[in-house]
Design a protein around this motif. Structure first.
Motif, PDB file in Angstrom:
ATOM      1  N   ILE A 178     -47.235 129.529 -30.116  1.00 15.50           N
ATOM      2  CA  ILE A 178     -46.964 130.930 -30.439  1.00 15.50           C
ATOM      3  C   ILE A 178     -48.242 131.567 -30.981  1.00 15.50           C
ATOM      4  O   ILE A 178     -49.193 130.875 -31.332  1.00 15.50           O
ATOM      5  CB  ILE A 178     -45.805 131.082 -31.456  1.00 15.50           C
ATOM      6  N   GLY A 179     -48.228 132.869 -31.058  1.00 10.40           N
ATOM      7  CA  GLY A 179     -49.379 133.600 -31.578  1.00 10.40           C
ATOM      8  C   GLY A 179     -49.187 134.003 -33.027  1.00 10.40           C
ATOM      9  O   GLY A 179     -48.108 133.820 -33.604  1.00 10.40           O
ATOM     10  N   PRO A 180     -50.225 134.563 -33.618  1.00  6.25           N
ATOM     11  CA  PRO A 180     -50.155 134.967 -35.023  1.00  6.25           C
ATOM     12  C   PRO A 180     -49.031 135.950 -35.343  1.00  6.25           C
ATOM     13  O   PRO A 180     -48.414 135.850 -36.403  1.00  6.25           O
ATOM     14  CB  PRO A 180     -51.523 135.601 -35.273  1.00  6.25           C
ATOM     15  N   SER A 181     -48.730 136.868 -34.441  1.00  3.74           N
ATOM     16  CA  SER A 181     -47.656 137.823 -34.741  1.00  3.74           C
ATOM     17  C   SER A 181     -46.302 137.132 -34.807  1.00  3.74           C
ATOM     18  O   SER A 181     -45.456 137.485 -35.637  1.00  3.74           O
ATOM     19  CB  SER A 181     -47.637 138.962 -33.724  1.00  3.74           C
ATOM     20  N   GLU A 182     -46.088 136.113 -33.963  1.00  2.00           N
ATOM     21  CA  GLU A 182     -44.839 135.350 -34.014  1.00  2.00           C
ATOM     22  C   GLU A 182     -44.766 134.512 -35.292  1.00  2.00           C
ATOM     23  O   GLU A 182     -43.705 134.396 -35.903  1.00  2.00           O
ATOM     24  CB  GLU A 182     -44.691 134.446 -32.790  1.00  2.00           C
ATOM     25  N   VAL A 183     -45.894 133.937 -35.701  1.00  2.00           N
ATOM     26  CA  VAL A 183     -45.937 133.184 -36.965  1.00  2.00           C
ATOM     27  C   VAL A 183     -45.560 134.116 -38.116  1.00  2.00           C
ATOM     28  O   VAL A 183     -44.730 133.779 -38.960  1.00  2.00           O
ATOM     29  CB  VAL A 183     -47.326 132.553 -37.205  1.00  2.00           C
ATOM     30  N   ALA A 184     -46.148 135.294 -38.128  1.00  3.18           N
ATOM     31  CA  ALA A 184     -45.873 136.268 -39.185  1.00  3.18           C
ATOM     32  C   ALA A 184     -44.386 136.630 -39.219  1.00  3.18           C
ATOM     33  O   ALA A 184     -43.783 136.671 -40.297  1.00  3.18           O
ATOM     34  CB  ALA A 184     -46.725 137.518 -38.981  1.00  3.18           C
ATOM     35  N   ALA A 185     -43.808 136.853 -38.059  1.00  7.13           N
ATOM     36  CA  ALA A 185     -42.391 137.217 -37.995  1.00  7.13           C
ATOM     37  C   ALA A 185     -41.503 136.094 -38.524  1.00  7.13           C
ATOM     38  O   ALA A 185     -40.553 136.348 -39.267  1.00  7.13           O
ATOM     39  CB  ALA A 185     -42.004 137.566 -36.559  1.00  7.13           C
TER      40      ALA A 185
END
Length: 77
Positions: free
Chosen positions: A16-23
């Motif tokens: 996953i990417g950083p935005s998915e990690v953040a979510a």
């Protein structure tokens, strides 16, 4: 064995990417990029993009878990 960390990432792809990690973690993307820069979470930079391997991130989260205190009282003889 499945736990809360598995549930948090249920249905996610292997990476996953950083935005998915953040979510998933309830933080901002800016925070995640800071963690990536500081090496706090495992990731790989491919070109200009960060890729986070979901299983590696789950391992890091589990390693940082605070558990129930263990009984470390000394016994007197």
């Amino acid at each position: 064995m499945s736990d809360a960390v598995d549930a948090l990432f249920a249905g996610d792809p292997d990476s996953i990417g950083p935005s998915e990690v953040a979510a998933r973690l309830g933080v901002t993307s800016r925070t995640v990029y800071s963690w990536l820069r500081d090496g706090l979470i495992p990731a790989y930079k491919v070109g200009s993009s960060w890729v986070v391997i979901t299983e590696e991130l789950k391992d890091v989260i589990r390693a940082g878990r605070n558990g129930a205190p263990t009984d470390q009282t000394a016994t007197s003889e």
